[in-house]
Scaffold this motif. Structure first.
Motif, short mmCIF file in Angstrom:
data_model
loop_
_atom_site.label_atom_id
_atom_site.label_comp_id
_atom_site.label_asym_id
_atom_site.label_seq_id
_atom_site.Cartn_x
_atom_site.Cartn_y
_atom_site.Cartn_z
N ARG B 36 0.83 -1.31 0.05
CA ARG B 36 -0.05 0.01 0.12
C ARG B 36 0.75 1.36 0.05
O ARG B 36 0.50 2.58 -0.71
CB ARG B 36 -0.88 0.09 1.31
CG ARG B 36 -1.89 -1.28 1.14
CD ARG B 36 -3.13 -0.68 1.62
NE ARG B 36 -4.17 -1.82 1.34
CZ ARG B 36 -5.46 -1.83 1.05
NH1 ARG B 36 -6.12 -0.48 1.12
NH2 ARG B 36 -6.25 -2.83 1.03
N GLY B 38 4.11 1.55 -1.15
CA GLY B 38 4.59 1.56 -2.43
C GLY B 38 3.26 2.27 -3.58
O GLY B 38 3.82 2.93 -4.59
N GLY B 39 2.54 1.82 -3.44
CA GLY B 39 1.24 2.10 -4.28
C GLY B 39 1.08 3.67 -4.19
O GLY B 39 0.43 4.25 -5.28
N ARG B 40 0.91 4.01 -2.79
CA ARG B 40 0.82 5.33 -2.68
C ARG B 40 1.80 6.42 -3.20
O ARG B 40 1.55 7.34 -4.02
CB ARG B 40 0.74 5.72 -1.04
CG ARG B 40 -0.12 6.77 -0.79
CD ARG B 40 -0.55 6.77 0.58
NE ARG B 40 -1.29 5.89 1.19
CZ ARG B 40 -1.43 4.87 2.19
NH1 ARG B 40 -0.41 4.89 2.90
NH2 ARG B 40 -2.51 4.26 2.32
N ARG B 41 3.04 5.86 -3.26
CA ARG B 41 4.23 6.69 -3.87
C ARG B 41 4.28 6.55 -5.34
O ARG B 41 4.13 7.53 -5.88
CB ARG B 41 5.54 5.90 -3.45
CG ARG B 41 6.29 6.45 -2.21
CD ARG B 41 7.59 5.99 -2.19
NE ARG B 41 8.07 4.46 -2.24
CZ ARG B 41 7.88 3.78 -1.15
NH1 ARG B 41 7.38 4.07 -0.06
NH2 ARG B 41 7.96 2.32 -1.39
N LEU B 42 3.67 5.62 -5.84
CA LEU B 42 3.59 5.36 -7.23
C LEU B 42 2.46 6.26 -7.85
O LEU B 42 2.58 6.96 -8.89
CB LEU B 42 3.33 3.69 -7.80
CG LEU B 42 3.02 3.53 -9.12
CD1 LEU B 42 4.10 3.95 -10.12
CD2 LEU B 42 2.62 2.28 -9.44
N ALA B 43 1.33 6.41 -7.14
CA ALA B 43 0.40 7.16 -7.65
C ALA B 43 0.97 8.84 -7.53
O ALA B 43 0.61 9.49 -8.29
CB ALA B 43 -1.12 6.95 -6.39
N ALA B 45 4.03 9.73 -7.73
CA ALA B 45 5.10 9.91 -8.56
C ALA B 45 4.22 10.04 -9.97
O ALA B 45 4.83 10.71 -10.91
CB ALA B 45 6.06 8.66 -8.61
N LEU B 46 3.30 9.18 -10.41
CA LEU B 46 2.70 9.04 -11.58
C LEU B 46 2.03 10.61 -12.00
O LEU B 46 2.21 11.24 -12.98
CB LEU B 46 1.86 8.02 -11.79
CG LEU B 46 1.22 7.61 -13.01
CD1 LEU B 46 2.49 7.14 -13.89
CD2 LEU B 46 0.52 6.16 -12.71
N ALA B 47 1.25 11.03 -10.91
CA ALA B 47 0.55 12.14 -10.92
C ALA B 47 1.60 13.34 -11.21
O ALA B 47 1.37 14.22 -12.21
CB ALA B 47 -0.39 12.52 -9.90
N ALA B 48 2.58 13.51 -10.47
CA ALA B 48 3.52 14.65 -10.49
C ALA B 48 4.33 14.75 -11.85
O ALA B 48 4.45 15.54 -12.66
CB ALA B 48 4.58 14.57 -9.47
#
Lengths: 198, 198
Positions: B36, B38-43, B45-48
């Motif tokens: 979870r 890592g998923g938050r970090r991915l979300a 990083a992706l948005a940024a």
């Protein structure tokens, strides 16, 4: 790297299963070059799911509601309860079969060496549920591994203690396979439990 | 599906290259079960990245700054300019070689049938840059495909027009390969252009 944000993105993609440095690069470049809208949607879906998806209090499968749609549905047969190890197993059964009963997702299997006992799998709550008396048949669909079989054995005893009939998926030769490539254990079992042709 | 958010997440994962229904399911379950954070970090990083990463005005590679770190670096040799098709190609060269010059990223290759001409690849700006007179050698590192070769030919003419020396990566037998498995075109080329042993 020309862009720190890009570097962070590549790094972040590596949390996904089976994604190494090269795939992560490919994903990041693909999103930036061709799929910015899709990337934005993925970021939103990911943030929403990670924050809001918890577990159904009835079946322990993923759900953002307290009771998931399947458990809440009046169309499902409450007399049958299929116990699986993971949400993916539940989905596979739901997609492949016409099963209309309910599910219980262990989110794991008994594994004393890893500290996973009956409580970690919610078997106390499963016992309480069987005690309610609605369930007549418990279909035990744990994986055919050593730990899965041990879990199945435990579940079978639990069911019998509550006067619930336990059943287990049939083992045998997969449909469409070739005997030559079937493993010895499966072939020997299928041979031994052969049935008369109708 | 027990959770609409989970369903949306699985769907959203399918924008990634090489990710179908099964892999998307696996990724979604993996993130929710075990990653979870890592998923938050991915979300994030992706948005940024999707919102902020644009293109460097000098080299056209991805960058959130107007001029990327490589182009802005005083340590790079401004007399050499390596032209590549994609950011991934640039990264491969940067990681594999000791090249200290600058890059120019076409973000594509000449492909008249798809409507991709010199302007879409920023070759007008590349021409202006060559006209500045700093660049002495242009290393053309387009892919050895039909379209890549056509692009290389065009780039070579552009370079000569601005009195810049064009060069091209050597073709030949890959290191560590076996002759038996090298394609005929490459083998024939390598045989024909053989060099005397020192």
């Amino acid at each position: 790297m020309t862009s720190p944000l890009l570097e962070q993105l590549i790094d972040a993609f590596r949390v996904l299963p089976g994604v190494g440095q090269k795939s992560a690069q490919r994903m990041a470049y693909h999103v930036l070059e061709r799929e910015r809208d899709g990337g934005r949607r993925l970021a939103e879906a990911l943030a929403a799911a990670v924050d809001k998806v918890g577990h159904c209090t009835r079946c322990r499968d993923f759900s953002e509601a307290e009771v998931c749609a399947t458990c809440a549905s009046p169309a499902r047969d409450v007399q049958q309860l299929c116990v699986v190890e993971s949400p993916a197993d539940r989905l596979a059964i739901e997609q492949a079969t016409g099963y209309r009963g309910l599910y219980y997702v262990l989110q794991g299997r008994l594994s004393p060496l890893d500290g996973i006992g009956p409580n970690e799998l919610g078997l106390d709550r499963l016992g309480e549920r069987l005690a309610e008396g609605e369930v007549i048949e418990m279909i035990i669909a744990t994986n055919p591994t050593v730990e899965g079989e041990a879990t199945a054995h435990y579940l079978g005893q639990l069911a019998r203690r509550h006067k619930v009939r336990p059943s287990r998926l049939t083992h045998g030769v997969p449909l469409g396979g070739e005997l030559e490539y079937v493993d010895r254990g499966t072939l020997s079992h299928a041979f031994g439990s052969r049935s008369e042709m109708p």
